[in-house]
Design a protein around this motif. Sequence first.
Motif, PDB file in Angstrom:
ATOM      1  N   ASP A  14       0.837  -1.158   0.174  1.00 15.13           N
ATOM      2  CA  ASP A  14       0.097   0.115  -0.016  1.00 15.13           C
ATOM      3  C   ASP A  14       0.956   1.379   0.195  1.00 15.13           C
ATOM      4  N   PHE A  15       0.213   2.389   0.231  1.00  8.82           N
ATOM      5  CA  PHE A  15       1.143   3.619   0.084  1.00  8.82           C
ATOM      6  C   PHE A  15       1.378   4.090   1.535  1.00  8.82           C
ATOM      7  N   SER A  16       2.448   3.428   2.038  1.00  6.39           N
ATOM      8  CA  SER A  16       2.753   3.932   3.544  1.00  6.39           C
ATOM      9  C   SER A  16       4.456   3.592   3.572  1.00  6.39           C
ATOM     10  N   VAL A  59       9.733  22.439   2.510  1.00  6.27           N
ATOM     11  CA  VAL A  59       9.194  22.080   1.190  1.00  6.27           C
ATOM     12  C   VAL A  59       9.443  20.602   0.906  1.00  6.27           C
ATOM     13  N   PHE A  60       8.867  20.091  -0.089  1.00  6.29           N
ATOM     14  CA  PHE A  60       9.152  18.693  -0.285  1.00  6.29           C
ATOM     15  C   PHE A  60       8.744  18.474  -1.721  1.00  6.29           C
ATOM     16  N   GLU A  61       8.875  17.176  -2.138  1.00  8.60           N
ATOM     17  CA  GLU A  61       8.765  16.832  -3.693  1.00  8.60           C
ATOM     18  C   GLU A  61       8.397  15.114  -3.357  1.00  8.60           C
ATOM     19  N   GLY A  62       7.797  14.807  -4.587  1.00  7.45           N
ATOM     20  CA  GLY A  62       7.569  13.102  -4.760  1.00  7.45           C
ATOM     21  C   GLY A  62       7.828  12.884  -6.379  1.00  7.45           C
ATOM     22  N   LEU A  63       8.559  11.839  -6.337  1.00  8.71           N
ATOM     23  CA  LEU A  63       8.627  11.252  -7.682  1.00  8.71           C
ATOM     24  C   LEU A  63       8.954   9.461  -7.473  1.00  8.71           C
ATOM     25  N   ILE A 128       9.980   8.227  -4.123  1.00  5.64           N
ATOM     26  CA  ILE A 128      11.127   9.106  -3.690  1.00  5.64           C
ATOM     27  C   ILE A 128      10.652  10.368  -3.251  1.00  5.64           C
ATOM     28  N   ARG A 129      11.062  10.664  -1.998  1.00  2.00           N
ATOM     29  CA  ARG A 129      10.500  12.061  -1.165  1.00  2.00           C
ATOM     30  C   ARG A 129      11.545  12.888  -0.856  1.00  2.00           C
ATOM     31  N   PRO A 130      12.024  13.901  -1.857  1.00  2.00           N
ATOM     32  CA  PRO A 130      12.990  14.688  -1.518  1.00  2.00           C
ATOM     33  C   PRO A 130      12.183  15.787  -0.530  1.00  2.00           C
ATOM     34  N   ILE A 185       2.864  25.929  -4.450  1.00  5.04           N
ATOM     35  CA  ILE A 185       4.041  25.359  -4.319  1.00  5.04           C
ATOM     36  C   ILE A 185       3.718  24.272  -3.226  1.00  5.04           C
ATOM     37  N   LYS A 186       4.866  23.317  -3.206  1.00  4.09           N
ATOM     38  CA  LYS A 186       4.734  22.111  -2.460  1.00  4.09           C
ATOM     39  C   LYS A 186       5.550  22.286  -1.012  1.00  4.09           C
ATOM     40  N   ALA A 187       4.683  22.502  -0.220  1.00  6.65           N
ATOM     41  CA  ALA A 187       5.126  22.937   1.357  1.00  6.65           C
ATOM     42  C   ALA A 187       4.274  22.252   2.348  1.00  6.65           C
ATOM     43  N   GLY A 224      -6.511  17.224  -2.296  1.00  5.43           N
ATOM     44  CA  GLY A 224      -5.548  17.323  -1.153  1.00  5.43           C
ATOM     45  C   GLY A 224      -4.222  16.907  -1.805  1.00  5.43           C
ATOM     46  N   GLY A 225      -4.184  16.120  -2.814  1.00  2.00           N
ATOM     47  CA  GLY A 225      -3.038  15.455  -3.173  1.00  2.00           C
ATOM     48  C   GLY A 225      -2.797  15.142  -4.750  1.00  2.00           C
ATOM     49  N   ALA A 226      -3.704  15.747  -5.421  1.00  2.00           N
ATOM     50  CA  ALA A 226      -3.799  15.486  -6.752  1.00  2.00           C
ATOM     51  C   ALA A 226      -4.249  16.542  -7.656  1.00  2.00           C
ATOM     52  N   CYS A 288      -4.800  13.261 -11.009  1.00  2.00           N
ATOM     53  CA  CYS A 288      -3.596  12.827 -11.302  1.00  2.00           C
ATOM     54  C   CYS A 288      -2.408  13.495 -10.537  1.00  2.00           C
ATOM     55  N   GLY A 289      -1.659  12.460 -10.329  1.00  2.00           N
ATOM     56  CA  GLY A 289      -0.236  13.200  -9.725  1.00  2.00           C
ATOM     57  C   GLY A 289       0.704  11.924  -9.622  1.00  2.00           C
ATOM     58  N   THR A 290       1.862  12.039  -8.987  1.00  2.00           N
ATOM     59  CA  THR A 290       2.828  11.114  -8.815  1.00  2.00           C
ATOM     60  C   THR A 290       2.395   9.922  -8.154  1.00  2.00           C
TER      61      THR A 290
HETATM   62  C1  COI Z   1       2.804  12.809  -4.739  1.00  2.00           C
HETATM   63  O1  COI Z   1       1.984  12.500  -5.432  1.00  2.00           O
HETATM   64  O2  COI Z   1       3.891  12.588  -5.001  1.00  2.00           O
HETATM   65  C2  COI Z   1       2.359  13.567  -3.571  1.00  2.00           C
HETATM   66  O3  COI Z   1       3.192  14.201  -2.815  1.00  2.00           O
HETATM   67  C3  COI Z   1       1.152  13.801  -3.188  1.00  2.00           C
HETATM   68  C4  COI Z   1       1.065  13.219  -1.585  1.00  2.00           C
HETATM   69  C5  COI Z   1      -0.384  13.349  -1.057  1.00  2.00           C
HETATM   70  C6  COI Z   1       1.260  11.836  -1.193  1.00  2.00           C
END
Ligand code: COI
Length: 346
Positions: A14-16, A59-63, A128-130, A185-187, A224-226, A288-290
């Motif tokens: 799952d996504f954890s 701030v953060f990112e997700g890929l 990957i979470r910078p 922004i992604k904060a 909230g996330g896409a 849509c999102g990572t």
């Molecule tokens: C992502 O899609 O990478 C995100 O940061 C969304 C997050 C809500 C899990």
Amino acid sequence: MSVEKKDLDWGNLDFSYRKTDYSYVSNYKDGAWDEGCLTADHTIQMSECAGILHYCQEVFEGLKAYTTADGSVVCFRPDMNAQRMADSAARLVMPQFPIERFVDAVKQVVQANLAWVPPHGSGATLYIRPLMFATGDVIGVKPATEYQFRILVTPVGPYFKGGDTAVKLCVSPYDRAAPHGTGNIKAGLNYAMSLKAVTEAHANGYAENLYLDSESRTYVEETGGANVLFVAKDGTLVVPQSHTDSILPSITRRSLVQVAQDLGIAVDERPVEWAEVKSGAFTECGLCGTAAVISPVGEIHEGEDVVVFPAGHETSGPVMAKLRSTLTGIQSGELEDTHGWVCKIC
Ligand code: COI
Ligand code: PLP
């Protein structure tokens, strides 16, 4: 190079968060980043007065990293994440981590954790979470002078349970982002404010909140996330835009717009009124999102009102399905990468 994979049930992740072997870390002090390194220490020790703990400078990112059909490990447009993190950092008066160093750090940390990169075809990926946060002391409200940049990685499955099963959204009674605030922004601060809304949405049986613009509560923004996408009756992909700069510029969304154009699908990027959605103008809706990839939305509820997307009510409708299979095909090396989006790690 072949590496013995960890013994995980890859198809059922799952996504954890699951701790892996290495993270990447670099510290900023006296106006410069240090050279950075991999670390097996997944904890952080810092001052009780660190800026992150008081004024939320983070701030953060997700890929994601993918194993392709030929066994290579790749990621998708990491330069775009690097640029967005630099833009996010600038908005919160934080130093920018150089684009080429960001991409290099992503490669290093994925390579160090190859045993955790899910196999091709498993449906899982290495997330990957910078992140970057203020470690320097501040007590008056001002930017800190010391920061840490880190990247953690963790293997994940689908963000929404059931993958391609359509989800239900509710229109949030709360706002996500102020006009011309930090919604673009992604904060972390944007997500802190969404926790009450998402907890209530989940308790009421919804997968996510759909946020309207907080200035007029007239236009659809995102969840909230896409980001949100619609398909009009004539097959046009309709992409909501914000008058108030409060939608996160999703890399997946920007890639899908290009993919749609490549596939000959008409694209209309414009503000979308919630009233238009309620009027039944759209046959499909997707997030849509990572993390979300493209997840179909079957219904959106607002109080007693229910908007149904007939062509994507149970699983993705035809347009979303085509976009999804094309994007994931490019990411997994099954389709040609005509735009040079795929970044080979090894
Ligand atoms: C992502 O899609 O990478 C995100 O940061 C969304 C997050 C809500 C899990
Ligand atoms: N919108 C929000 C609020 C997000 O958190 C995310 C996730 O990163 C997205 C959209 C999708 O952006 P991307 O496609 O760059 O992952």
